[in-house]
Design an enzyme around this catalytic site. Structure first.
Site, PDB file in Angstrom:
ATOM      1  N   ASP A  44     -29.302 -29.325   5.401  1.00  0.00           N
ATOM      2  CA  ASP A  44     -28.649 -28.291   6.220  1.00  0.00           C
ATOM      3  C   ASP A  44     -28.903 -28.554   7.702  1.00  0.00           C
ATOM      4  OD1 ASP A  44     -31.282 -27.487   6.359  1.00  0.00           O
ATOM      5  OD2 ASP A  44     -30.916 -25.398   5.792  1.00  0.00           O
ATOM      6  N   SER A  45     -29.667 -29.621   8.004  1.00  0.00           N
ATOM      7  CA  SER A  45     -29.788 -30.103   9.386  1.00  0.00           C
ATOM      8  C   SER A  45     -28.407 -30.448   9.938  1.00  0.00           C
ATOM      9  CB  SER A  45     -30.706 -31.332   9.443  1.00  0.00           C
ATOM     10  OG  SER A  45     -30.315 -32.296   8.479  1.00  0.00           O
ATOM     11  N   ASP A  83     -28.734 -29.494  -0.136  1.00  0.00           N
ATOM     12  CA  ASP A  83     -29.705 -28.578   0.477  1.00  0.00           C
ATOM     13  C   ASP A  83     -29.152 -27.150   0.438  1.00  0.00           C
ATOM     14  OD1 ASP A  83     -32.085 -28.078   1.700  1.00  0.00           O
ATOM     15  OD2 ASP A  83     -31.531 -28.922   3.645  1.00  0.00           O
ATOM     16  N   LYS A 113     -32.186 -28.833  -3.173  1.00  0.00           N
ATOM     17  CA  LYS A 113     -33.464 -28.617  -2.485  1.00  0.00           C
ATOM     18  C   LYS A 113     -33.473 -27.207  -1.946  1.00  0.00           C
ATOM     19  CE  LYS A 113     -34.493 -30.310   1.803  1.00  0.00           C
ATOM     20  NZ  LYS A 113     -34.760 -29.069   2.548  1.00  0.00           N
ATOM     21  N   GLU A 182     -42.949 -30.994   5.618  1.00  0.00           N
ATOM     22  CA  GLU A 182     -42.418 -31.180   6.978  1.00  0.00           C
ATOM     23  C   GLU A 182     -43.398 -30.702   8.034  1.00  0.00           C
ATOM     24  OE1 GLU A 182     -38.364 -29.903   7.624  1.00  0.00           O
ATOM     25  OE2 GLU A 182     -38.540 -30.173   9.792  1.00  0.00           O
TER      26      GLU A 182
HETATM   27  O1  KIV Z   1     -32.073 -30.404   6.381  1.00  0.00           O
HETATM   28  C1  KIV Z   1     -32.732 -31.445   6.409  1.00  0.00           C
HETATM   29  O2  KIV Z   1     -32.294 -32.495   6.905  1.00  0.00           O
HETATM   30  C2  KIV Z   1     -34.064 -31.410   5.824  1.00  0.00           C
HETATM   31  C3  KIV Z   1     -34.945 -32.612   6.049  1.00  0.00           C
HETATM   32  C4  KIV Z   1     -35.470 -32.575   7.421  1.00  0.00           C
HETATM   33  C5  KIV Z   1     -36.030 -32.697   5.043  1.00  0.00           C
HETATM   34  O3  KIV Z   1     -34.431 -30.456   5.218  1.00  0.00           O
END
Ligand code: KIV
Length: 277
Positions: A44-45, A83, A113, A182
């Protein structure tokens, strides 16, 4: 053949380091997959590095599914992790299960995730029991950024470190197949790695984790708003893109692009006929 969660778990047993990257589109996923990276996270980044939000909180499940489908089309070998965005697994275990299923059924991901430890363990258990593998995520969990008051290293006090160890154990017991750690002090991440049976994947958590994950834009140097301390730039794509775009812009303005090489010809007699009409 696509990588399985059992193969990922075996890598920990064999002491084989696990690499993982984020991807948000078909073309990038295809390259990562061809390199042989076994885990691709549609993080979700993407809210920050693709959509330009200040945090991951505005990201919706529709945003995530759209990008997950693109990544799945590009990844033939890697295990794709979708995610789960903010508030898609918080309200109830039923809700969490329903939304996790969307990532598998509609998005085509193989796993999901979600962020949190003890507080989400019951939801992780429910999702796993229904056949959907889950990766946990503890430490600095960006969806709780307002609770943390910023992007800060987590687990520095005795209480916070103990809580993190308990969170990792809760995820392990709930049936998660791996845990992202993290922005965690390296010695604490190493201890957690030794105390759980499943692989730990670190981001800003030191070398003692079973694997590492990075945001693709950070390692390529294509996201210029900020560079996290944990990121190493293996390329400076923003400079390469800026130079190419500047050259294109200058050539269009100067009338030197396109040339014959980028143009198409036609039968002269048709053209002559058109001119006479
Ligand atoms: O959203 C994301 O990219 C993440 C990673 C930083 C683990 O959760």
């Amino acid at each position: 053949m696509r990588i399985t969660i059992n193969q990922i778990k075996e890598m920990k047993q064999k002491g084989e380091k696990i690499s993982m990257l984020t991807a948000y589109d078909y073309a990038t996923a295809k390259i990562i997959d061809e390199v042989g990276i076994p885990l691709i996270l549609v993080g979700d980044s993407l809210g920050m590095v693709v959509l330009g939000y200040e945090s991951t909180i505005p990201v919706t499940i529709e945003d995530m599914l759209h990008h997950t489908k693109a990544v799945v089309r590009g990844a033939k070998q890697a295990l794709v992790i979708g995610d789960m965005p903010f508030m898609t697994y918080h309200v109830s275990a039923d809700d969490a299960l329903r939304n996790a299923a969307r990532f598998i059924q509609e998005g085509g991901a193989q796993t999901v995730k979600l962020e949190g430890g003890v507080t989400v363990a019951e939801k992780v258990k429910r999702i796993v029991e229904c056949g959907i593998p889950v990766m946990g995520h503890i430490g600095l969990t960006p969806q709780s950024i307002h609770q943390f008051g910023g992007f800060k290293v987590q687990g520095k006090t005795p209480e916070a470190a103990t809580q993190m160890l308990n969170d990792a154990r809760a995820l392990d017991e709930a049936g998660a197949f791996a845990i992202v750690l993290e922005t965690v002090p390296a010695p604490l991440a190493t201890l957690i790695t030794q105390r759980v049976s499943i692989p730990t994947i670190g981001i800003g958590a030191g070398i003692g984790c079973d694997g590492q994950v990075q945001v693709i834009n950070d390692i390529l140097g294509s996201f210029t708003d900020f560079v996290p301390k944990h990121a190493k730039q293996y390329a400076k794509l923003a400079d390469i893109i800026r130079n190419a775009v500047t050259e294109y812009h200058n050539e269009v303005k100067a009338g030197s692009f396109p040339t014959d090489k980028q143009s198409f010809s036609m039968d002269e007699s048709i053209l002559a006929g058109l001119k006479e009409s």
